[in-house]
Design an enzyme around this catalytic site. Structure first.
Site, PDB file in Angstrom:
ATOM      1  N   CYS A  74      38.744  35.632  48.315  1.00 23.60           N
ATOM      2  CA  CYS A  74      39.357  35.400  47.332  1.00 23.60           C
ATOM      3  C   CYS A  74      40.617  35.919  47.328  1.00 23.60           C
ATOM      4  O   CYS A  74      41.255  36.782  47.694  1.00 23.60           O
ATOM      5  CB  CYS A  74      38.094  35.968  46.386  1.00 23.60           C
ATOM      6  N   CYS A 191      43.619  29.338  45.439  1.00 26.98           N
ATOM      7  CA  CYS A 191      42.311  30.240  45.043  1.00 26.98           C
ATOM      8  C   CYS A 191      41.169  29.178  45.663  1.00 26.98           C
ATOM      9  O   CYS A 191      41.423  28.441  45.514  1.00 26.98           O
ATOM     10  CB  CYS A 191      42.800  29.462  43.629  1.00 26.98           C
TER      11      CYS A 191
HETATM   12  N1  DGL Z   1      38.813  32.722  44.035  1.00 25.43           N
HETATM   13  C1  DGL Z   1      39.185  33.222  42.446  1.00 25.43           C
HETATM   14  C2  DGL Z   1      40.747  33.155  44.261  1.00 25.43           C
HETATM   15  O1  DGL Z   1      40.613  32.947  45.388  1.00 25.43           O
HETATM   16  C3  DGL Z   1      39.725  33.529  41.794  1.00 25.43           C
HETATM   17  C4  DGL Z   1      38.855  33.112  40.745  1.00 25.43           C
HETATM   18  C5  DGL Z   1      38.887  34.427  39.412  1.00 25.43           C
HETATM   19  O2  DGL Z   1      39.819  34.102  38.272  1.00 25.43           O
HETATM   20  O3  DGL Z   1      37.774  34.929  39.578  1.00 25.43           O
HETATM   21  O4  DGL Z   1      42.051  33.546  43.704  1.00 25.43           O
END
Ligand code: DGL
Length: 271
Positions: A74, A191
């Site tokens: 993430c 993301c």
């Molecule tokens: N998957 C997360 C990222 O790579 C973001 C998702 C969220 O806002 O929780 O930033």
């Protein structure tokens, strides 16, 4: 030491794309996945809040899964909490996921690099800082155009499984049009959730805009850490790894997550 799992963490389904990439190349390694659905989404939260969420989650996961490596699958979590986590757990190796700004800037001719991420990732000076320190293909400095896309995160988390081709194309096109209007020629998917739409992004953007992600880089980094200090799994011939899925909220044990766990062969439990 070696037979412990590699643990991936995200707020939701985004990081599964990273877990899949890793397991495809390392089928004998045991993996765990944690979806912090209780605190989803991370994007609108402050850095300090994300950090403290992840520190207490890591404490629990250490007891439950005893991982040999933790992968923050993430970008938002990495930008907010990688350093504090390393400080709090100095004996545990962490792998972070950051927007692939360097290769994107290096490949840019117009010098305009687009980044699509959460509000937290876009607001953070990380991408700008990297861009300022690397040259474009034309030998100039690059400029960052960041767009925060919370509704895209929400779409992937809640609706991706049932969305049709057209819905996916439409939502992607909306962002590509914005980047195109700015003269961007390289785009970073910053993301992990957006990787679900990688094909759609490429179809809509290329050849004018090249799309970059950090999938391969993260897998390579995990493999490097596994090789280093003999962390690689040592198993007998017929070993079948027992992959696990941890959710932080019982209510989210809805059919969506149950189906995902089943599809991926992950044993579901709660943190
Ligand atoms: N998957 C997360 C990222 O790579 C973001 C998702 C969220 O806002 O929780 O930033």
């Amino acid at each position: 030491m070696n037979n412990r799992p590699v643990l991936f963490i995200d707020s939701g389904i985004g990081g599964l794309t990273y877990l899949n990439d890793f397991t495809a190349r390392n089928p004998r390694e045991e993996v765990c996945y944690t979806a912090d659905c209780k605190n989803f989404p991370y994007g609108p939260r402050e850095k300090e809040e994300i950090s403290s969420i992840l520190i207490s989650l890591t404490e629990k996961l250490l007891k439950l899964a005893d991982p040999k490596i933790i992968v923050l699958a993430c970008n938002t979590a990495t930008i907010s909490a990688l350093e504090p986590l390393r400080k709090n757990f100095p004996d545990l190796p962490f792998v972070g996921t950051v927007p692939a700004v360097k290769p994107a800037a290096g490949a840019s001719i117009t010098g305009k690099v687009g980044i699509l991420g959460t509000a937290r990732t876009i607001e953070d000076p990380y991408s700008q800082h990297i861009a300022e320190n690397c040259e474009t293909r034309a030998g100039s400095q690059s400029e960052i155009f960041g767009i925060a896309a919370p509704e895209l995160v929400e779409f992937i988390e809640q609706s991706f499984d049932k969305a049709d081709k057209n819905e996916k194309k439409e939502i992607v096109k909306k962002y590509i049009d914005l980047f195109r209007a700015e003269g961007v020629d390289t785009l970073v998917l910053g993301c992990t959730h957006f990787l679900y739409l990688l094909e759609e992004f490429r179809k809509e953007a290329e050849p004018v805009i090249r799309v970059f992600d950090s999938l391969g880089g993260v897998t390579k980094r995990i493999e490097f850490l596994l090789d280093e200090n003999g962390r690689k799994l040592r198993v007998e011939e017929n070993f079948k790894p027992a992959h696990q899925l941890f959710l932080t909220e019982k209510d989210s044990s809805d059919s969506l997550w149950k189906n995902r766990a089943e599809k991926l062969g992950l044993k579901l439990s709660f943190v």
